[in-house]
Design a protein around this motif. Structure first.
Motif, PDB file in Angstrom:
ATOM      1  N   ALA A 384      -1.998  17.198   0.489  1.00 25.04           N
ATOM      2  CA  ALA A 384      -3.235  16.544   0.937  1.00 25.04           C
ATOM      3  C   ALA A 384      -2.906  15.359   1.842  1.00 25.04           C
ATOM      4  O   ALA A 384      -3.583  15.131   2.859  1.00 25.04           O
ATOM      5  CB  ALA A 384      -4.052  16.092  -0.265  1.00 25.04           C
ATOM      6  N   PHE A 385      -1.852  14.597   1.504  1.00 27.46           N
ATOM      7  CA  PHE A 385      -1.408  13.491   2.353  1.00 27.46           C
ATOM      8  C   PHE A 385      -0.986  14.019   3.731  1.00 27.46           C
ATOM      9  O   PHE A 385      -1.329  13.450   4.768  1.00 27.46           O
ATOM     10  CB  PHE A 385      -0.234  12.757   1.710  1.00 27.46           C
ATOM     11  N   ASP A 386      -0.210  15.103   3.724  1.00 25.31           N
ATOM     12  CA  ASP A 386       0.281  15.681   4.990  1.00 25.31           C
ATOM     13  C   ASP A 386      -0.875  16.094   5.887  1.00 25.31           C
ATOM     14  O   ASP A 386      -0.823  15.909   7.109  1.00 25.31           O
ATOM     15  CB  ASP A 386       1.162  16.906   4.717  1.00 25.31           C
ATOM     16  N   ALA A 387      -1.908  16.665   5.287  1.00 20.51           N
ATOM     17  CA  ALA A 387      -3.073  17.093   6.076  1.00 20.51           C
ATOM     18  C   ALA A 387      -3.726  15.908   6.768  1.00 20.51           C
ATOM     19  O   ALA A 387      -4.150  15.991   7.934  1.00 20.51           O
ATOM     20  CB  ALA A 387      -4.076  17.812   5.173  1.00 20.51           C
ATOM     21  N   GLU A 388      -3.806  14.777   6.067  1.00 20.15           N
ATOM     22  CA  GLU A 388      -4.408  13.577   6.664  1.00 20.15           C
ATOM     23  C   GLU A 388      -3.521  13.001   7.767  1.00 20.15           C
ATOM     24  O   GLU A 388      -4.009  12.521   8.789  1.00 20.15           O
ATOM     25  CB  GLU A 388      -4.672  12.524   5.584  1.00 20.15           C
ATOM     26  N   VAL A 389      -2.220  13.069   7.554  1.00 15.20           N
ATOM     27  CA  VAL A 389      -1.278  12.591   8.571  1.00 15.20           C
ATOM     28  C   VAL A 389      -1.451  13.384   9.867  1.00 15.20           C
ATOM     29  O   VAL A 389      -1.519  12.816  10.963  1.00 15.20           O
ATOM     30  CB  VAL A 389       0.172  12.701   8.043  1.00 15.20           C
ATOM     31  N   ARG A 390      -1.534  14.714   9.728  1.00 17.77           N
ATOM     32  CA  ARG A 390      -1.719  15.553  10.915  1.00 17.77           C
ATOM     33  C   ARG A 390      -3.069  15.280  11.584  1.00 17.77           C
ATOM     34  O   ARG A 390      -3.160  15.237  12.818  1.00 17.77           O
ATOM     35  CB  ARG A 390      -1.610  17.028  10.534  1.00 17.77           C
ATOM     36  N   ARG A 391      -4.098  15.097  10.789  1.00 15.30           N
ATOM     37  CA  ARG A 391      -5.435  14.873  11.340  1.00 15.30           C
ATOM     38  C   ARG A 391      -5.480  13.598  12.169  1.00 15.30           C
ATOM     39  O   ARG A 391      -6.126  13.552  13.222  1.00 15.30           O
ATOM     40  CB  ARG A 391      -6.461  14.807  10.200  1.00 15.30           C
ATOM     41  N   LEU A 392      -4.795  12.580  11.701  1.00 11.93           N
ATOM     42  CA  LEU A 392      -4.850  11.281  12.370  1.00 11.93           C
ATOM     43  C   LEU A 392      -3.743  11.085  13.405  1.00 11.93           C
ATOM     44  O   LEU A 392      -3.707  10.055  14.088  1.00 11.93           O
ATOM     45  CB  LEU A 392      -4.780  10.160  11.327  1.00 11.93           C
ATOM     46  N   GLY A 393      -2.826  12.054  13.522  1.00 13.00           N
ATOM     47  CA  GLY A 393      -1.761  11.947  14.510  1.00 13.00           C
ATOM     48  C   GLY A 393      -0.712  10.922  14.180  1.00 13.00           C
ATOM     49  O   GLY A 393      -0.041  10.374  15.064  1.00 13.00           O
ATOM     50  N   VAL A 394      -0.558  10.623  12.897  1.00 14.09           N
ATOM     51  CA  VAL A 394       0.465   9.686  12.436  1.00 14.09           C
ATOM     52  C   VAL A 394       1.725  10.485  12.103  1.00 14.09           C
ATOM     53  O   VAL A 394       1.648  11.664  11.761  1.00 14.09           O
ATOM     54  CB  VAL A 394      -0.045   8.899  11.211  1.00 14.09           C
ATOM     55  N   GLU A 395       2.882   9.840  12.190  1.00 13.70           N
ATOM     56  CA  GLU A 395       4.143  10.539  11.935  1.00 13.70           C
ATOM     57  C   GLU A 395       4.600  10.319  10.494  1.00 13.70           C
ATOM     58  O   GLU A 395       4.829   9.187  10.067  1.00 13.70           O
ATOM     59  CB  GLU A 395       5.220  10.018  12.888  1.00 13.70           C
ATOM     60  N   LYS A 396       4.702  11.435   9.746  1.00 17.88           N
ATOM     61  CA  LYS A 396       5.285  11.342   8.407  1.00 17.88           C
ATOM     62  C   LYS A 396       6.787  11.124   8.560  1.00 17.88           C
ATOM     63  O   LYS A 396       7.464  11.861   9.265  1.00 17.88           O
ATOM     64  CB  LYS A 396       5.017  12.632   7.632  1.00 17.88           C
ATOM     65  N   ILE A 397       7.315  10.108   7.890  1.00 16.53           N
ATOM     66  CA  ILE A 397       8.744   9.819   7.996  1.00 16.53           C
ATOM     67  C   ILE A 397       9.513  10.527   6.882  1.00 16.53           C
ATOM     68  O   ILE A 397      10.448  11.278   7.147  1.00 16.53           O
ATOM     69  CB  ILE A 397       9.006   8.307   7.962  1.00 16.53           C
ATOM     70  N   LYS A 398       9.088  10.313   5.626  1.00 16.47           N
ATOM     71  CA  LYS A 398       9.814  10.955   4.518  1.00 16.47           C
ATOM     72  C   LYS A 398       9.081  10.705   3.207  1.00 16.47           C
ATOM     73  O   LYS A 398       8.159   9.882   3.132  1.00 16.47           O
ATOM     74  CB  LYS A 398      11.239  10.420   4.419  1.00 16.47           C
ATOM     75  N   THR A 399       9.513  11.438   2.194  1.00 16.72           N
ATOM     76  CA  THR A 399       9.097  11.160   0.814  1.00 16.72           C
ATOM     77  C   THR A 399      10.345  10.894   0.001  1.00 16.72           C
ATOM     78  O   THR A 399      11.395  11.514   0.226  1.00 16.72           O
ATOM     79  CB  THR A 399       8.335  12.358   0.203  1.00 16.72           C
ATOM     80  N   ILE A 400      10.250   9.970  -0.895  1.00 16.84           N
ATOM     81  CA  ILE A 400      11.351   9.677  -1.821  1.00 16.84           C
ATOM     82  C   ILE A 400      10.762   9.664  -3.221  1.00 16.84           C
ATOM     83  O   ILE A 400      10.074   8.712  -3.601  1.00 16.84           O
ATOM     84  CB  ILE A 400      12.016   8.321  -1.522  1.00 16.84           C
ATOM     85  N   GLY A 401      10.971  10.746  -3.966  1.00 16.38           N
ATOM     86  CA  GLY A 401      10.350  10.841  -5.274  1.00 16.38           C
ATOM     87  C   GLY A 401       8.838  10.885  -5.108  1.00 16.38           C
ATOM     88  O   GLY A 401       8.291  11.769  -4.451  1.00 16.38           O
ATOM     89  N   ASP A 402       8.164   9.887  -5.700  1.00 17.93           N
ATOM     90  CA  ASP A 402       6.702   9.821  -5.579  1.00 17.93           C
ATOM     91  C   ASP A 402       6.256   8.851  -4.492  1.00 17.93           C
ATOM     92  O   ASP A 402       5.072   8.529  -4.383  1.00 17.93           O
ATOM     93  CB  ASP A 402       6.091   9.405  -6.917  1.00 17.93           C
ATOM     94  N   ALA A 403       7.206   8.379  -3.670  1.00 16.49           N
ATOM     95  CA  ALA A 403       6.876   7.465  -2.579  1.00 16.49           C
ATOM     96  C   ALA A 403       6.680   8.259  -1.284  1.00 16.49           C
ATOM     97  O   ALA A 403       7.373   9.242  -1.020  1.00 16.49           O
ATOM     98  CB  ALA A 403       7.980   6.435  -2.403  1.00 16.49           C
ATOM     99  N   TYR A 404       5.742   7.797  -0.453  1.00 14.03           N
ATOM    100  CA  TYR A 404       5.397   8.490   0.791  1.00 14.03           C
ATOM    101  C   TYR A 404       5.407   7.460   1.906  1.00 14.03           C
ATOM    102  O   TYR A 404       4.789   6.398   1.790  1.00 14.03           O
ATOM    103  CB  TYR A 404       4.002   9.111   0.652  1.00 14.03           C
ATOM    104  N   MET A 405       6.111   7.793   2.999  1.00 14.83           N
ATOM    105  CA  MET A 405       6.244   6.825   4.098  1.00 14.83           C
ATOM    106  C   MET A 405       5.767   7.474   5.390  1.00 14.83           C
ATOM    107  O   MET A 405       6.102   8.620   5.702  1.00 14.83           O
ATOM    108  CB  MET A 405       7.706   6.395   4.244  1.00 14.83           C
ATOM    109  N   ALA A 406       4.964   6.727   6.178  1.00 16.81           N
ATOM    110  CA  ALA A 406       4.468   7.209   7.467  1.00 16.81           C
ATOM    111  C   ALA A 406       4.489   6.066   8.465  1.00 16.81           C
ATOM    112  O   ALA A 406       4.580   4.892   8.087  1.00 16.81           O
ATOM    113  CB  ALA A 406       3.056   7.769   7.324  1.00 16.81           C
ATOM    114  N   ALA A 407       4.432   6.431   9.753  1.00 15.49           N
ATOM    115  CA  ALA A 407       4.461   5.408  10.805  1.00 15.49           C
ATOM    116  C   ALA A 407       3.590   5.852  11.969  1.00 15.49           C
ATOM    117  O   ALA A 407       3.475   7.037  12.272  1.00 15.49           O
ATOM    118  CB  ALA A 407       5.897   5.182  11.280  1.00 15.49           C
TER     119      ALA A 407
END
Length: 527
Positions: A384-407
């Protein structure tokens, strides 16, 4: 008896080859001289024409005299010497004429008007003298040169025969290589020709269809798949070469091999067909063995081409899969740069926004939930997070465990990077609530956002990752860890870039590790 006859025929073929090579050279130089005869003095041109006439006669005599179908004396023990004597005499006549006229022309070299003409006449004379010298040994099939003789020419010929028998001559039908059974279209306006060709092709194990003219052939080619076409050249309506042109103009038919079949056995017709895209050419009446060989050769080339095309298609498919996988790991712009040959990818960006999200109490939750269920629920959330990242044109950087990082603002700069990350934070809060309801797990996310300069690039040589570094990343991480579950925690730097476009609440001063007390803000609930 049969082997002896074949050996005799092979030796005759060798004699024809030994003779025709220099004869062809003589004719060739004569033809070159004829090309410039008009530019020479009249008497020179006349002598050149006489040389050419003698060279043509020499060629015709050589072909006729050494044709085993018309000169049975060469095979006869009793008449062989007489036949050879006659051949030598008949061939010397045009050779002596060529030699005589060539020597006369060279005696008056100034009249030739060109050094190149003189050079060609000298070459012609050399070939003529060489042939006259060798004529005795070439046309020697007397008892000293027959199969079984111990003379050196006979021993060499015997070796050649043995080689041909071992390598070239088919011992039986079982040794003949055949292409895989294929579907072949036979096109001929003559019913008997169609019938004979179809029957011979079917004898090779292939399936055949036939068409009586070019229009019917084109219609059948559009309606069914064929591996090869045997195409008559002269037909009413449209000719075979027109059918060939139309086939080659259609991408779906262009790769079907075509063998032209015609009673026209002349070089211009053959050349036109080959230029138009024909794979081969057969003259009527078609010899069954030659037909089989040409069909097998064309089909093998097509099958090899089909395999190559299939392999290329598979390579492209695998390449597409690899690229799709790479695009799931790296930004599209970075993938393109890597394809273009960049090895070290590292860029500095003066103004980007980083977002961190982390699940509250996930570690404690993970110890009480079945691993499969836990991973499934986390996958549901991050998808669900990935879908929002794509919708908004933001770059997903990585996930570490339960952490999610975007830029936002990397790897391509954008002016609205702060707004994009704050909107993403809003969406992630909503997505977390929705997934919690759907899965039954009480997920709560802390979200931190900060803006500033970073360095970004690709690290690793086996498992690539596009990552960002710098103080901005560290502050964004601290903003998340000091945030409030279910809220978007925003730094003063990011708020300044938002320029009042979002409802913001002051949180007051918060102590961030390594930074001390800083003023931070929260995105207003429902904002």
């Amino acid at each position: 008896m049969e082997n002896r006859q074949w050996a005799q025929d092979t030796l005759l073929a060798n004699m024809r080859q030994e003779l025709m090579a220099p004869v062809s050279a003589v004719l060739g130089y004569s033809e070159m001289l004829c090309d410039v005869a008009a530019e020479c003095a009249p008497e020179v041109g006349s002598d050149i024409n006489r040389i050419y006439a003698a060279a043509k006669l020499l060629t015709e005599l050589s072909i006729r005299l050494l044709d085993p179908a018309t000169d049975a004396d060469l095979r006869s023990e009793s008449d062989a010497e007489a036949a050879q004597s006659r051949i030598r005499h008949d061939l010397r006549t045009p050779l002596n004429a060529i030699k005589g006229y060539s020597e006369m022309l060279l005696e008056d070299a100034e009249s030739l008007g060109s050094d190149s003409v003189a050079a060609d006449i000298e070459k012609l004379l050399d070939e003529t003298n060489r042939l006259l010298t060798r004529l005795e040994s070439i046309v020697d099939f007397s008892s000293s040169g027959r199969v079984g003789s111990e003379s050196k020419p006979a021993m060499e010929a015997a070796k050649m025969v043995a080689h041909l028998e071992a390598v070239i001559r088919p011992k039986s039908e079982s040794f003949r290589h055949k292409a895989s059974p294929s579907r072949i279209l036979v096109v001929d306006d003559n019913e008997s020709n169609r019938d004979l060709l179809c029957r011979r092709v079917m004898k090779e194990g292939h399936h055949t269809d036939n068409a009586e003219d070019g229009y019917q052939a084109l219609k059948m080619l559009d309606e069914a798949d064929y591996d090869l076409v045997l195409l008559d050249l002269l037909m009413p309506g449209i000719s075979g070469i027109e059918v060939l042109n139309r086939m080659k103009a259609k991408p779906e038919l262009a790769d079907i091999p075509v063998i032209m079949v015609s009673a026209l056995d002349e070089i211009d017709g053959v050349a036109r067909c080959i230029e138009a895209g024909a794979d081969d050419y057969l003259s009527k009446p078609v010899h069954p063995i030659l037909l089989s060989a040409r069909i097998n050769s064309s089909l093998e080339r097509k099958q090899a081409h089909d395999r190559e095309r299939l392999y290329l298609q598979q390579i492209e498919e695998e390449k597409s899969k690899s690229e799709a996988l790479l695009l799931n790991i790296l930004p599209a712009g970075i993938v393109k740069r890597m394809r273009d040959g960049e090895v070290l990818i590292a860029d500095r960006f003066d103004d980007v926004t980083i977002l961190f999200s982390d699940l509250v109490g996930f570690t404690a939750m993970s110890s009480t939930i079945d691993p499969d269920e836990l991973v499934d629920a986390l996958n549901h959330l991050f998808s669900a997070f990935d879908a929002e990242v794509r919708r908004l044109g933001v770059e997903k950087i990585k996930t570490i465990g339960d952490a999610y990082m975007a830029a936002a603002g990397v790897p391509e700069a954008r002016e609205d990077h702060a707004e994009a990350c704050v909107r993403l934070g809003q969406s992630l809060v909503k997505a977390t609530r929705s997934v919690s309801i759907e899965t039954g797990y009480d997920f709560k996310a802390r979200i931190g956002v900060h803006s500033g300069p970073v360095v970004a690039g690709v690290i690793g040589s086996h498992r690539f990752i596009y990552d960002v570094w710098g103080d901005t990343v560290n502050v964004a991480s601290r903003m998340e860890s000091n945030g409030i579950p279910g809220r978007v925690h925003i730094s003063a730097e990011t708020v300044r870039r938002l320029a009042g476009r979002f409802p913001i609440e002051a949180r007051g001063r918060v102590t961030l590790k390594g930074k001390g007390e800083v003023e931070t803000f929260l995105l207003a609930e429902g904002g």
